[in-house]
Design a protein around this motif. Structure first.
Motif, PDB file in Angstrom:
ATOM      1  N   TYR A  33      44.482  34.459  43.202  1.00 21.19           N
ATOM      2  CA  TYR A  33      44.705  35.816  43.705  1.00 21.19           C
ATOM      3  C   TYR A  33      45.742  35.792  44.820  1.00 21.19           C
ATOM      4  O   TYR A  33      45.772  34.862  45.620  1.00 21.19           O
ATOM      5  N   TYR A  48      46.167  39.156  40.376  1.00 20.81           N
ATOM      6  CA  TYR A  48      45.372  37.971  40.121  1.00 20.81           C
ATOM      7  C   TYR A  48      45.672  37.409  38.743  1.00 20.81           C
ATOM      8  O   TYR A  48      46.035  38.125  37.813  1.00 20.81           O
ATOM      9  N   SER A  95      39.269  31.034  42.790  1.00 20.04           N
ATOM     10  CA  SER A  95      37.847  30.987  42.494  1.00 20.04           C
ATOM     11  C   SER A  95      37.635  30.250  41.185  1.00 20.04           C
ATOM     12  O   SER A  95      38.532  30.194  40.337  1.00 20.04           O
ATOM     13  N   GLY A  97      35.703  30.996  38.651  1.00 13.40           N
ATOM     14  CA  GLY A  97      35.752  31.928  37.536  1.00 13.40           C
ATOM     15  C   GLY A  97      36.004  33.321  38.051  1.00 13.40           C
ATOM     16  O   GLY A  97      36.388  33.517  39.211  1.00 13.40           O
ATOM     17  N   VAL A  98      35.764  34.294  37.206  1.00 14.38           N
ATOM     18  CA  VAL A  98      36.046  35.684  37.588  1.00 14.38           C
ATOM     19  C   VAL A  98      34.797  36.549  37.500  1.00 14.38           C
ATOM     20  O   VAL A  98      34.889  37.771  37.427  1.00 14.38           O
ATOM     21  N   GLY A  99      33.629  35.925  37.515  1.00 15.58           N
ATOM     22  CA  GLY A  99      32.417  36.719  37.535  1.00 15.58           C
ATOM     23  C   GLY A  99      32.170  37.288  38.917  1.00 15.58           C
ATOM     24  O   GLY A  99      32.759  36.843  39.908  1.00 15.58           O
ATOM     25  N   THR A 101      29.831  36.857  40.787  1.00 15.72           N
ATOM     26  CA  THR A 101      29.214  35.875  41.680  1.00 15.72           C
ATOM     27  C   THR A 101      30.206  34.828  42.167  1.00 15.72           C
ATOM     28  O   THR A 101      29.868  34.003  43.012  1.00 15.72           O
ATOM     29  N   ASP A 102      31.423  34.844  41.658  1.00 12.19           N
ATOM     30  CA  ASP A 102      32.386  33.799  42.012  1.00 12.19           C
ATOM     31  C   ASP A 102      33.036  34.069  43.357  1.00 12.19           C
ATOM     32  O   ASP A 102      33.687  35.100  43.554  1.00 12.19           O
ATOM     33  N   THR A 103      32.888  33.115  44.258  1.00 11.35           N
ATOM     34  CA  THR A 103      33.439  33.245  45.602  1.00 11.35           C
ATOM     35  C   THR A 103      34.910  32.888  45.604  1.00 11.35           C
ATOM     36  O   THR A 103      35.319  31.900  44.989  1.00 11.35           O
ATOM     37  N   GLN A 104      35.697  33.670  46.309  1.00 17.63           N
ATOM     38  CA  GLN A 104      37.105  33.354  46.508  1.00 17.63           C
ATOM     39  C   GLN A 104      37.261  32.531  47.780  1.00 17.63           C
ATOM     40  O   GLN A 104      36.681  32.872  48.813  1.00 17.63           O
ATOM     41  N   TYR A 105      38.054  31.486  47.675  1.00 19.81           N
ATOM     42  CA  TYR A 105      38.361  30.640  48.822  1.00 19.81           C
ATOM     43  C   TYR A 105      39.839  30.811  49.141  1.00 19.81           C
ATOM     44  O   TYR A 105      40.689  30.706  48.257  1.00 19.81           O
ATOM     45  N   PHE A 106      40.111  31.053  50.403  1.00 19.02           N
ATOM     46  CA  PHE A 106      41.451  31.417  50.831  1.00 19.02           C
ATOM     47  C   PHE A 106      42.236  30.252  51.406  1.00 19.02           C
ATOM     48  O   PHE A 106      41.664  29.334  52.010  1.00 19.02           O
TER      49      PHE A 106
ATOM     50  N   GLY B  33      28.966  41.678  43.698  1.00 17.67           N
ATOM     51  CA  GLY B  33      28.716  40.675  44.713  1.00 17.67           C
ATOM     52  C   GLY B  33      29.283  41.136  46.044  1.00 17.67           C
ATOM     53  O   GLY B  33      30.312  41.808  46.095  1.00 17.67           O
ATOM     54  N   PHE B  35      30.376  39.854  49.961  1.00 14.31           N
ATOM     55  CA  PHE B  35      30.817  38.657  50.666  1.00 14.31           C
ATOM     56  C   PHE B  35      31.150  39.006  52.114  1.00 14.31           C
ATOM     57  O   PHE B  35      31.618  40.104  52.404  1.00 14.31           O
ATOM     58  N   TYR B  37      33.477  37.303  55.269  1.00 14.65           N
ATOM     59  CA  TYR B  37      34.450  36.298  55.671  1.00 14.65           C
ATOM     60  C   TYR B  37      34.692  36.404  57.166  1.00 14.65           C
ATOM     61  O   TYR B  37      34.638  37.494  57.741  1.00 14.65           O
ATOM     62  N   GLU B  44      43.109  31.957  59.075  1.00 16.67           N
ATOM     63  CA  GLU B  44      42.516  31.589  57.793  1.00 16.67           C
ATOM     64  C   GLU B  44      41.227  32.363  57.556  1.00 16.67           C
ATOM     65  O   GLU B  44      40.440  32.563  58.457  1.00 16.67           O
ATOM     66  N   MET B  45      41.029  32.807  56.325  1.00 14.12           N
ATOM     67  CA  MET B  45      39.812  33.523  55.930  1.00 14.12           C
ATOM     68  C   MET B  45      38.766  32.491  55.521  1.00 14.12           C
ATOM     69  O   MET B  45      38.963  31.748  54.568  1.00 14.12           O
ATOM     70  N   PHE B  47      34.997  31.737  54.186  1.00 11.61           N
ATOM     71  CA  PHE B  47      33.848  32.302  53.516  1.00 11.61           C
ATOM     72  C   PHE B  47      32.574  31.965  54.286  1.00 11.61           C
ATOM     73  O   PHE B  47      32.355  30.808  54.676  1.00 11.61           O
ATOM     74  N   TYR B  50      27.235  35.011  50.739  1.00  8.85           N
ATOM     75  CA  TYR B  50      27.323  35.830  49.523  1.00  8.85           C
ATOM     76  C   TYR B  50      25.951  36.415  49.193  1.00  8.85           C
ATOM     77  O   TYR B  50      24.919  35.757  49.359  1.00  8.85           O
ATOM     78  N   ARG B  95      32.930  42.514  45.210  1.00 13.86           N
ATOM     79  CA  ARG B  95      33.512  42.242  43.910  1.00 13.86           C
ATOM     80  C   ARG B  95      32.620  42.904  42.882  1.00 13.86           C
ATOM     81  O   ARG B  95      31.434  42.590  42.802  1.00 13.86           O
ATOM     82  N   GLN B 101      38.059  43.074  38.449  1.00 17.07           N
ATOM     83  CA  GLN B 101      37.856  41.760  39.015  1.00 17.07           C
ATOM     84  C   GLN B 101      38.310  41.581  40.446  1.00 17.07           C
ATOM     85  O   GLN B 101      37.997  40.582  41.056  1.00 17.07           O
ATOM     86  N   VAL B 103      38.722  41.849  44.459  1.00 21.65           N
ATOM     87  CA  VAL B 103      37.817  41.980  45.582  1.00 21.65           C
ATOM     88  C   VAL B 103      38.395  42.987  46.560  1.00 21.65           C
ATOM     89  O   VAL B 103      39.573  42.941  46.872  1.00 21.65           O
TER      90      VAL B 103
END
Lengths: 115, 115
Positions: A33, A48, A95, A97-99, A101-106, B33, B35, B37, B44-45, B47, B50, B95, B101, B103
């Protein structure tokens, strides 16, 4: 393991120039993303990727912005004919996946300044 | 309508005290979901925590807990035993699971921990 990395960390350019911002996601993450964050605001979605294809580019502000992810890993955000209003921090996230529940990490972001 | 609302632009808390950061959300999806951050001055973001829409228990991660009230559509972050290093911007994000998809982030709350 290694987190999301972004290069360069800072980019200063002149109005009208072309810039490329690079993102290297966490290994094994299929989704990537791009966000833009202006001062005092939350991140604003740009685009994304799921694999190599852009699954949603609805956040790109205009046709000067383009992003690619040719091999499904590293992505490049390209901005043509930069304008002063493009100045912001550009954040990349990945992330697994794209569900929902999937957390994005930046990543740490690229601070773009257009003079 | 805003999908994520954070009504507290800034908050102060005494070191070692608990603090609650508010977040309300708006969605018609059943699957989503939430989240939180943290964004320190470095940019930096990070996490934190969740909560899934189907989770019956409130999420906890160390000193962070999420007070999830589904009927009220609120997902407040509680930080216990505040530390000076907790001073940062905090963003709530959502999300949605209905094929949408990306966020969406709130505008953030700036937390300052006072010694």
């Amino acid at each position: 393991g290694a987190g999301v990395s972004q290069t360069p960390s800072n980019k200063v350019t002149e109005k009208g120039k072309y810039v490329e911002l690079r993102c290297d996601p966490i290994s094994g993450h299929t989704a990537l993303y791009w966000y833009r964050q202006s001062l005092g605001q939350g991140p604003e979605f740009l685009i994304y990727f799921q694999g190599t294809g852009a699954a949603d580019d609805s956040g790109l502000p205009n046709d000067r912005f383009f992003a690619v992810r040719p091999e499904g890993s590293v992505s490049t955000l390209k901005i043509q004919r930069t304008e002063r209003g493009d100045s912001a921090v550009y954040l990349c996230a990945s992330s697994l996946g794209v569900g929902f529940t999937d957390t994005q990490y930046f990543g740490p972001g690229t601070r773009l300044t257009v003079l | 309508a805003q999908k994520i609302t954070q009504t507290q632009p800034g908050m102060f808390v005494q070191e070692k005290e608990a603090v609650t950061l508010d977040c309300t959300y708006d969605t018609s999806d059943q699957s989503y979901g939430l989240f939180w951050y943290k964004q320190p001055s470095s940019g930096e973001m990070i996490f934190l925590i969740y909560q899934g829409s189907y989770d019956e228990q409130n999420a906890t991660e160390g000193r962070y807990s999420l007070n999830f009230q589904k009927a009220r559509k609120s997902a407040n972050l509680v930080i216990s035993a505040s530390q000076l290093g907790d001073s940062a911007m905090y963003f709530c994000a959502m999300r949605e699971g209905g094929g949408y998809q990306k966020v969406t982030f709130g505008t953030g709350t700036k937390l300052q921990v006072i010694p």
